[in-house]
Write a protein that holds these residues in place. Structure first.
Motif, PDB file in Angstrom:
ATOM      1  N   ARG A 187      -0.431  -9.098   9.355  1.00  0.00           N
ATOM      2  CA  ARG A 187      -0.512  -8.070  10.389  1.00  0.00           C
ATOM      3  C   ARG A 187      -0.771  -6.698  10.190  1.00  0.00           C
ATOM      4  NH1 ARG A 187       4.680  -8.912  12.553  1.00  0.00           N
ATOM      5  NH2 ARG A 187       3.798 -11.122  13.441  1.00  0.00           N
ATOM      6  N   VAL A 188      -1.901  -6.149  10.767  1.00  0.00           N
ATOM      7  CA  VAL A 188      -2.344  -4.692  10.355  1.00  0.00           C
ATOM      8  C   VAL A 188      -2.061  -3.966  11.713  1.00  0.00           C
ATOM      9  CG1 VAL A 188      -3.638  -5.345   8.586  1.00  0.00           C
ATOM     10  CG2 VAL A 188      -4.771  -5.034  11.023  1.00  0.00           C
ATOM     11  N   SER A 189      -1.828  -2.571  11.712  1.00  0.00           N
ATOM     12  CA  SER A 189      -1.868  -1.564  12.593  1.00  0.00           C
ATOM     13  C   SER A 189      -2.054  -0.351  12.037  1.00  0.00           C
ATOM     14  CB  SER A 189      -0.423  -1.707  13.552  1.00  0.00           C
ATOM     15  OG  SER A 189       0.709  -1.210  12.426  1.00  0.00           O
ATOM     16  N   GLY A 190      -2.594   0.674  12.975  1.00  0.00           N
ATOM     17  CA  GLY A 190      -2.868   1.871  12.628  1.00  0.00           C
ATOM     18  C   GLY A 190      -3.941   1.774  11.821  1.00  0.00           C
ATOM     19  N   LYS A 191      -3.981   2.792  10.728  1.00  0.00           N
ATOM     20  CA  LYS A 191      -5.243   2.863   9.847  1.00  0.00           C
ATOM     21  C   LYS A 191      -4.829   2.173   8.547  1.00  0.00           C
ATOM     22  CE  LYS A 191      -8.677   5.744  10.686  1.00  0.00           C
ATOM     23  NZ  LYS A 191      -9.384   7.161  10.428  1.00  0.00           N
ATOM     24  N   LEU A 192      -5.724   0.984   7.829  1.00  0.00           N
ATOM     25  CA  LEU A 192      -5.526   0.679   6.814  1.00  0.00           C
ATOM     26  C   LEU A 192      -5.643   1.795   5.708  1.00  0.00           C
ATOM     27  CD1 LEU A 192      -6.637  -2.867   6.936  1.00  0.00           C
ATOM     28  CD2 LEU A 192      -4.215  -2.112   6.583  1.00  0.00           C
ATOM     29  N   THR A 193      -4.690   1.922   4.696  1.00  0.00           N
ATOM     30  CA  THR A 193      -4.992   2.948   3.666  1.00  0.00           C
ATOM     31  C   THR A 193      -5.214   2.294   2.375  1.00  0.00           C
ATOM     32  OG1 THR A 193      -2.574   2.878   2.885  1.00  0.00           O
ATOM     33  CG2 THR A 193      -3.315   4.340   4.765  1.00  0.00           C
ATOM     34  N   GLN A 194      -5.532   3.100   1.007  1.00  0.00           N
ATOM     35  CA  GLN A 194      -5.709   2.645  -0.163  1.00  0.00           C
ATOM     36  C   GLN A 194      -4.503   1.916  -0.652  1.00  0.00           C
ATOM     37  OE1 GLN A 194      -8.463   3.295  -2.291  1.00  0.00           O
ATOM     38  NE2 GLN A 194      -7.620   1.550  -3.313  1.00  0.00           N
ATOM     39  N   GLU A 195      -3.208   2.394  -0.318  1.00  0.00           N
ATOM     40  CA  GLU A 195      -1.993   2.160  -0.709  1.00  0.00           C
ATOM     41  C   GLU A 195      -1.918   0.563  -0.013  1.00  0.00           C
ATOM     42  OE1 GLU A 195      -2.383   5.057   0.670  1.00  0.00           O
ATOM     43  OE2 GLU A 195      -2.189   6.096  -1.359  1.00  0.00           O
ATOM     44  N   ASP A 196      -2.223   0.420   1.107  1.00  0.00           N
ATOM     45  CA  ASP A 196      -2.336  -1.107   1.735  1.00  0.00           C
ATOM     46  C   ASP A 196      -3.136  -2.178   1.013  1.00  0.00           C
ATOM     47  OD1 ASP A 196      -0.555  -0.581   4.009  1.00  0.00           O
ATOM     48  OD2 ASP A 196      -2.121   0.525   5.098  1.00  0.00           O
ATOM     49  N   TYR A 197      -4.143  -1.565   0.502  1.00  0.00           N
ATOM     50  CA  TYR A 197      -4.938  -2.578  -0.265  1.00  0.00           C
ATOM     51  C   TYR A 197      -4.605  -2.619  -1.731  1.00  0.00           C
ATOM     52  CZ  TYR A 197      -8.335  -3.708   3.153  1.00  0.00           C
ATOM     53  OH  TYR A 197      -9.005  -4.155   4.342  1.00  0.00           O
ATOM     54  N   ASP A 198      -3.844  -1.686  -2.070  1.00  0.00           N
ATOM     55  CA  ASP A 198      -3.275  -1.696  -3.290  1.00  0.00           C
ATOM     56  C   ASP A 198      -2.128  -3.004  -3.508  1.00  0.00           C
ATOM     57  OD1 ASP A 198      -4.697   0.186  -4.431  1.00  0.00           O
ATOM     58  OD2 ASP A 198      -3.265   1.625  -4.346  1.00  0.00           O
ATOM     59  N   LYS A 199      -1.718  -3.364  -2.352  1.00  0.00           N
ATOM     60  CA  LYS A 199      -0.769  -4.287  -2.214  1.00  0.00           C
ATOM     61  C   LYS A 199      -1.393  -5.817  -1.847  1.00  0.00           C
ATOM     62  CE  LYS A 199       2.992  -1.253  -1.346  1.00  0.00           C
ATOM     63  NZ  LYS A 199       3.725  -0.557  -0.423  1.00  0.00           N
ATOM     64  N   LEU A 200      -2.306  -5.652  -0.792  1.00  0.00           N
ATOM     65  CA  LEU A 200      -2.961  -6.818  -0.187  1.00  0.00           C
ATOM     66  C   LEU A 200      -3.899  -7.509  -1.299  1.00  0.00           C
ATOM     67  CD1 LEU A 200      -3.851  -5.431   3.394  1.00  0.00           C
ATOM     68  CD2 LEU A 200      -2.213  -7.160   2.916  1.00  0.00           C
ATOM     69  N   ILE A 201      -4.886  -6.874  -1.936  1.00  0.00           N
ATOM     70  CA  ILE A 201      -5.705  -7.561  -2.700  1.00  0.00           C
ATOM     71  C   ILE A 201      -5.162  -8.237  -3.824  1.00  0.00           C
ATOM     72  CG2 ILE A 201      -7.404  -7.029  -4.433  1.00  0.00           C
ATOM     73  CD1 ILE A 201      -8.724  -4.978  -2.672  1.00  0.00           C
ATOM     74  N   PRO A 202      -3.847  -7.872  -4.527  1.00  0.00           N
ATOM     75  CA  PRO A 202      -3.250  -8.660  -5.589  1.00  0.00           C
ATOM     76  C   PRO A 202      -2.595  -9.846  -4.970  1.00  0.00           C
ATOM     77  CG  PRO A 202      -2.529  -6.370  -6.198  1.00  0.00           C
ATOM     78  CD  PRO A 202      -3.606  -6.387  -4.460  1.00  0.00           C
TER      79      PRO A 202
END
Length: 117
Positions: A15-30
C-alpha cells in the motif's frame, strides 16, 4: 510512504500513499528481491491511496528495478483512484500489457483474484 501489507508466496501486497521516496525504495527493493530469490518470480499488488507519485530518486530506483527484474515480474496489479494513475499504468505496461493491469479502488477484490491466477 509505503506499507508492505503481506507477502504470500510470489505475491507482494504493498500500500502506498503520499510520495514514494528513496527511503521507501531502500526497503521495497530488497523485499521484492527476496521474493524473487525465494519464489523465482514476483507478483505485485500495489494499492495507491492518496498517492502523489515519486520523488526523482525513487522514480529512478523504480525504473532500474523494473529493467533489471523484467523477466522475474510475472504480474503487476495497480489499484488506484485517479485518472493519471490509470494512464501511468498503461504507459508502464505498453510492452507487456498482459502483465500489468490497472484496477479502480472499487475493484480491489478483482485485482487480488487476478494477481493470484
Amino acid at each position: 510512504m509505503h506499507e508492505i501489507v503481506s507477502e504470500e508466496g510470489q505475491v507482494s501486497h504493498v500500500r502506498v500513499s503520499g510520495k514514494l521516496t528513496q527511503e521507501d525504495y531502500d526497503k521495497l527493493i530488497p523485499a521484492w528481491q527476496r521474493v524473487i530469490a525465494s519464489q523465482g518470480a514476483l507478483r505485485l499488488l500495489l494499492v495507491m491511496e492518496d498517492f502523489h507519485g515519486w520523488e526523482l530518486g525513487a522514480a529512478w530506483d523504480d525504473l532500474r528495478f523494473e529493467m533489471k527484474h523484467r523477466d522475474s515480474v510475472e504480474r503487476a496489479a495497480l489499484v488506484g483512484e485517479k485518472a493519471w494513475q490509470k494512464w501511468m499504468t498503461k504507459i508502464g505496461g505498453v510492452f507487456a500489457p498482459e502483465l500489468v493491469r490497472y484496477f479502480d479502488t472499487s475493484e480491489l477484490a478483482e485485482a487480488e483474484r487476478w494477481i493470484r491466477e
